[in-house]
Design a protein around this motif. Structure first.
Motif, mmCIF file in Angstrom:
data_model
loop_
_atom_site.group_PDB
_atom_site.id
_atom_site.type_symbol
_atom_site.label_atom_id
_atom_site.label_comp_id
_atom_site.label_asym_id
_atom_site.label_seq_id
_atom_site.Cartn_x
_atom_site.Cartn_y
_atom_site.Cartn_z
ATOM 1 N N GLU A 61 -4.600 13.169 6.390
ATOM 2 C CA GLU A 61 -3.246 13.089 6.939
ATOM 3 C C GLU A 61 -2.326 12.263 6.059
ATOM 4 O O GLU A 61 -1.133 12.588 5.921
ATOM 5 C CB GLU A 61 -3.314 12.541 8.366
ATOM 6 C CG GLU A 61 -4.010 13.496 9.324
ATOM 7 C CD GLU A 61 -4.108 12.952 10.738
ATOM 8 O OE1 GLU A 61 -3.463 11.927 11.042
ATOM 9 O OE2 GLU A 61 -4.835 13.561 11.555
ATOM 10 N N LEU A 62 -2.849 11.210 5.443
ATOM 11 C CA LEU A 62 -2.028 10.432 4.524
ATOM 12 C C LEU A 62 -1.691 11.262 3.291
ATOM 13 O O LEU A 62 -0.555 11.229 2.803
ATOM 14 C CB LEU A 62 -2.753 9.145 4.127
ATOM 15 C CG LEU A 62 -2.029 8.234 3.131
ATOM 16 C CD1 LEU A 62 -0.621 7.884 3.606
ATOM 17 C CD2 LEU A 62 -2.843 6.958 2.888
ATOM 18 N N GLY A 63 -2.653 12.033 2.790
ATOM 19 C CA GLY A 63 -2.390 12.907 1.646
ATOM 20 C C GLY A 63 -1.317 13.932 1.953
ATOM 21 O O GLY A 63 -0.428 14.188 1.129
ATOM 22 N N VAL A 174 1.000 4.215 7.682
ATOM 23 C CA VAL A 174 -0.238 3.516 8.031
ATOM 24 C C VAL A 174 -0.075 2.759 9.341
ATOM 25 O O VAL A 174 -0.964 2.784 10.203
ATOM 26 C CB VAL A 174 -0.659 2.551 6.901
ATOM 27 C CG1 VAL A 174 -1.891 1.739 7.299
ATOM 28 C CG2 VAL A 174 -0.940 3.334 5.621
ATOM 29 N N ARG A 175 1.072 2.099 9.511
ATOM 30 C CA ARG A 175 1.299 1.374 10.768
ATOM 31 C C ARG A 175 1.323 2.332 11.956
ATOM 32 O O ARG A 175 0.747 2.042 13.010
ATOM 33 C CB ARG A 175 2.603 0.573 10.690
ATOM 34 C CG ARG A 175 2.443 -0.808 10.080
ATOM 35 C CD ARG A 175 3.688 -1.652 10.270
ATOM 36 N NE ARG A 175 4.781 -1.142 9.458
ATOM 37 C CZ ARG A 175 5.061 -1.579 8.234
ATOM 38 N NH1 ARG A 175 4.323 -2.522 7.678
ATOM 39 N NH2 ARG A 175 6.068 -1.065 7.553
ATOM 40 N N ARG A 176 1.980 3.475 11.799
ATOM 41 C CA ARG A 176 2.006 4.445 12.892
ATOM 42 C C ARG A 176 0.606 4.962 13.197
ATOM 43 O O ARG A 176 0.217 5.084 14.364
ATOM 44 C CB ARG A 176 2.936 5.621 12.536
ATOM 45 C CG ARG A 176 4.412 5.307 12.598
ATOM 46 C CD ARG A 176 5.234 6.587 12.618
ATOM 47 N NE ARG A 176 4.952 7.464 11.479
ATOM 48 C CZ ARG A 176 5.568 7.386 10.311
ATOM 49 N NH1 ARG A 176 6.512 6.472 10.112
ATOM 50 N NH2 ARG A 176 5.260 8.235 9.333
ATOM 51 N N TRP A 177 -0.146 5.274 12.165
ATOM 52 C CA TRP A 177 -1.481 5.850 12.335
ATOM 53 C C TRP A 177 -2.407 4.868 13.055
ATOM 54 O O TRP A 177 -3.219 5.277 13.892
ATOM 55 C CB TRP A 177 -2.054 6.222 10.978
ATOM 56 C CG TRP A 177 -3.092 7.306 11.022
ATOM 57 C CD1 TRP A 177 -2.900 8.641 10.889
ATOM 58 C CD2 TRP A 177 -4.507 7.129 11.211
ATOM 59 N NE1 TRP A 177 -4.092 9.316 10.984
ATOM 60 C CE2 TRP A 177 -5.098 8.416 11.174
ATOM 61 C CE3 TRP A 177 -5.326 6.021 11.400
ATOM 62 C CZ2 TRP A 177 -6.465 8.616 11.329
ATOM 63 C CZ3 TRP A 177 -6.698 6.213 11.558
ATOM 64 C CH2 TRP A 177 -7.249 7.505 11.520
ATOM 65 N N LEU A 178 -2.278 3.593 12.736
ATOM 66 C CA LEU A 178 -3.146 2.575 13.327
ATOM 67 C C LEU A 178 -2.556 1.956 14.597
ATOM 68 O O LEU A 178 -3.224 1.151 15.249
ATOM 69 C CB LEU A 178 -3.420 1.461 12.309
ATOM 70 C CG LEU A 178 -4.241 1.873 11.075
ATOM 71 C CD1 LEU A 178 -4.303 0.705 10.090
ATOM 72 C CD2 LEU A 178 -5.641 2.316 11.470
ATOM 73 N N GLY A 179 -1.303 2.323 14.920
ATOM 74 C CA GLY A 179 -0.677 1.757 16.104
ATOM 75 C C GLY A 179 -0.281 0.307 15.935
ATOM 76 O O GLY A 179 -0.370 -0.489 16.884
#
Length: 220
Positions: A61-63, A174-179
């Motif tokens: 998803e980051l890619g 990254v912040r969104r993905w990890l909450g």
């Protein structure tokens, strides 16, 4: 393994075997890293450890996010490298591509390799290190020391590891993905596992500056 040998033999691994690291080894590596010194013993590092399917999904998803061109790119205070820093960066990049047999004009292959900076490079585990933004520079410095200790601890356990500063360039994602909230500063990620020694990328080595280039002696 003695510290001198750990320092001489540590390098950034870029290819891994898929089998996960046993939980007791992972815990011991992170337990050793907790001995890292920090400013006023603040221990600012927080770690989100991804394993299994989470590691794969995060990298994919980051890619996709990077390829889409969406979001703000965070340059972490280094928008451009100049002078000797640019020379060392180029040497590292050219050496890596040469080890993989990627020609300078092969932009497609270079792009594929670039994307590996945002994934786990095939490692079964990825950890994202964050600091409290309010701690500023010293929080980030302490986290850097933590990552260095962690890399040596992983090496002492027979693991390969690579630190990935590129992940922090997409801090919002990254912040969104990890909450996580905006109060968390994304310092870097690092991926680890059992190295794939058969892969030519793991035969690539960078050079180090001579001691006289970095140590300036003042005797009087």
């Amino acid at each position: 393994m003695e510290l001198a040998e750990l320092l001489r033999t540590r390098y950034s691994y870029r290819a891994f075997r898929p089998d996960p690291v046993p939980a007791d080894i992972v815990d011991e590596v992170f337990r050793l890293a907790q001995a890292t010194p920090s400013w006023c013993n603040t221990q600012p590092w927080q770690v989100h450890l991804l394993s299994g399917e989470a590691t794969i999904r995060f990298g994919e998803e980051l890619g996709e996010h990077v390829l889409s061109g969406a979001g703000e790119v965070v340059y972490l205070g280094v928008p451009a490298y100049t002078g000797v820093h640019a020379e060392r960066r180029r040497e590292s990049g050219y050496g890596l591509y040469a080890a993989l047999g990627i020609a300078r004009e092969d932009r497609a292959a270079r792009a594929v390799q670039m994307l590996r900076n945002f994934s786990s490079s095939g490692a079964p585990h990825t950890a994202v290190v964050t600091s409290d933004r309010a701690l500023g520079t010293y929080g980030a410095v302490d986290c850097g020391a933590y990552v260095g200790t962690l890399m040596l601890a992983a090496r002492s356990a027979g693991l390969g590891v690579i630190a990935q500063g590129a992940v922090a360039m997409r801090s919002d994602f990254v912040r969104r993905w990890l909450g996580l909230g905006d109060d968390r500063l994304i310092v870097c990620a690092f991926s680890f596992g059992f190295a794939d020694d058969a892969d030519p990328v793991n035969r690539f080595r960078t050079t180090r500056a001579d001691l006289d280039a970095v140590v300036h002696r003042v005797d009087s």
